[in-house]
Design an enzyme around this catalytic site. Structure first.
Site, mmCIF file in Angstrom:
data_model
loop_
_atom_site.group_PDB
_atom_site.id
_atom_site.type_symbol
_atom_site.label_atom_id
_atom_site.label_comp_id
_atom_site.label_asym_id
_atom_site.label_seq_id
_atom_site.Cartn_x
_atom_site.Cartn_y
_atom_site.Cartn_z
ATOM 1 N N MET A 95 6.609 65.808 5.865
ATOM 2 C CA MET A 95 6.840 67.256 5.827
ATOM 3 C C MET A 95 6.217 67.970 4.628
ATOM 4 O O MET A 95 6.489 69.153 4.408
ATOM 5 C CB MET A 95 8.354 67.544 5.863
ATOM 6 C CG MET A 95 9.042 67.014 7.100
ATOM 7 S SD MET A 95 8.312 67.646 8.629
ATOM 8 C CE MET A 95 9.024 69.288 8.658
ATOM 9 N N LYS A 96 5.422 67.266 3.846
ATOM 10 C CA LYS A 96 4.793 67.924 2.698
ATOM 11 C C LYS A 96 3.315 68.145 2.991
ATOM 12 O O LYS A 96 2.703 67.377 3.745
ATOM 13 C CB LYS A 96 4.925 67.034 1.453
ATOM 14 C CG LYS A 96 6.349 66.903 0.978
ATOM 15 C CD LYS A 96 6.763 68.155 0.240
ATOM 16 C CE LYS A 96 8.241 68.085 -0.110
ATOM 17 N NZ LYS A 96 8.724 69.320 -0.718
ATOM 18 N N ASN A 112 -2.669 62.585 11.670
ATOM 19 C CA ASN A 112 -1.311 63.121 11.738
ATOM 20 C C ASN A 112 -0.916 63.296 13.196
ATOM 21 O O ASN A 112 -1.770 63.495 14.058
ATOM 22 C CB ASN A 112 -1.289 64.498 11.049
ATOM 23 C CG ASN A 112 0.079 65.160 11.101
ATOM 24 O OD1 ASN A 112 1.111 64.511 10.877
ATOM 25 N ND2 ASN A 112 0.119 66.453 11.412
ATOM 26 N N HIS A 114 1.323 65.773 15.645
ATOM 27 C CA HIS A 114 1.951 67.100 15.648
ATOM 28 C C HIS A 114 2.593 67.336 17.019
ATOM 29 O O HIS A 114 1.968 67.073 18.043
ATOM 30 C CB HIS A 114 0.898 68.179 15.349
ATOM 31 C CG HIS A 114 1.488 69.533 15.219
ATOM 32 N ND1 HIS A 114 2.154 69.956 14.080
ATOM 33 C CD2 HIS A 114 1.556 70.567 16.093
ATOM 34 C CE1 HIS A 114 2.592 71.186 14.266
ATOM 35 N NE2 HIS A 114 2.242 71.585 15.467
HETATM 36 C C1 GRF Z 1 7.664 64.169 15.244
HETATM 37 O O1 GRF Z 1 8.009 65.059 16.257
HETATM 38 C C2 GRF Z 1 6.271 64.454 14.733
HETATM 39 O O2 GRF Z 1 5.409 64.946 15.722
HETATM 40 C C3 GRF Z 1 6.521 65.530 13.715
HETATM 41 O O3 GRF Z 1 7.739 65.163 13.099
HETATM 42 C C4 GRF Z 1 8.518 64.363 14.001
HETATM 43 C C5 GRF Z 1 8.829 63.078 13.305
HETATM 44 O O4 GRF Z 1 9.723 62.280 14.014
HETATM 45 N N1 GRF Z 1 5.405 65.669 12.822
HETATM 46 P P1 GRF Z 1 10.028 60.787 13.534
HETATM 47 O O5 GRF Z 1 10.445 60.862 12.074
HETATM 48 O O6 GRF Z 1 8.779 59.982 13.717
HETATM 49 O O7 GRF Z 1 11.145 60.311 14.428
#
Ligand code: GRF
Length: 192
Positions: A95-96, A112, A114
């Site tokens: 998240m960063k 990544n 998304h």
């Molecule tokens: C996922 O939906 C991913 O696409 C997004 O954050 C979520 C992470 O889920 N970037 P997890 O921690 O892998 O369960």
């Protein structure tokens, strides 16, 4: 991307911030013979990330850094990545926002996942926005990370149909299921 030679797998780090369901899935994939990568390091920006438990479960090294904090952390993480000979990075619910300097150091080597059909719905809260807009289709995307948020070259996408009674939570579940198929497929596509 470099071709695989012999049986050597590409040493990879997975960056997380939360639950780590994609991390778990990538670790499992990394253990199959056809996987081009091995997971050698798990990085989190917070010690509260539930996904860190997979480091213990699968006996993988973990490091906690907040890359946004200061240059010192960035230096430290680069030292760790070098020490573990990491050549590839998978962001999985991280998240960063990585600094431009960091991304340039790993140019073309960071991907990544998304939870939307990019270029639609870049940024946060994708599922709520999709439901609010009454879209009929959503999905997930694996893409290369560049200095422009959620805008790097798309590697693969999967679509998910939205039904009339879906809400952000049910949609998240549906999309996550597809994410777990998509991430390994995207990794295979890059290296094969
Ligand atoms: C996922 O939906 C991913 O696409 C997004 O954050 C979520 C992470 O889920 N970037 P997890 O921690 O892998 O369960």
């Amino acid at each position: 991307m470099e071709k695989l030679t012999g049986l050597k797998k590409i040493k990879t780090a997975v960056f997380i911030s939360g639950t780590g369901s994609n991390l778990k899935n990538i670790i499992k994939f990394s253990k199959v013979k056809k996987s081009p990568i091995s997971i050698n390091l798990i990085v989190s920006n917070t010690s509260l990330a539930k996904g860190l438990r997979y480091a213990d479960q699968f006996k993988i090294k973990k490091k906690i850094f907040n890359l946004n904090n200061n240059n010192e952390n960035e230096k430290n993480i680069l030292i760790s990545l070098k020490k573990e000979k990491i050549k590839f990075i998978c962001l999985a619910g991280y998240m960063k926002i990585l600094s431009k300097k960091f991304i340039k150091k790993f140019d073309g080597k960071i991907i990544n996942i998304h939870p939307s059909l990019l270029p639609k719905y870049k940024g946060l809260n994708t599922h709520s926005r999709v439901i609010k807009n009454k879209d009929k289709l959503s999905g997930c995307t694996v893409h290369f990370v560049t200095t422009k948020l959620d805008s790097g070259k798309i590697i693969l996408q999967k679509k998910v149909k939205i039904s009339a009674n879906d809400n952000p939570i049910s949609l998240k579940k549906k999309v996550l299921k597809q994410e777990h198929k998509l991430y390994p497929e995207a990794i295979l596509k890059i290296f094969n």
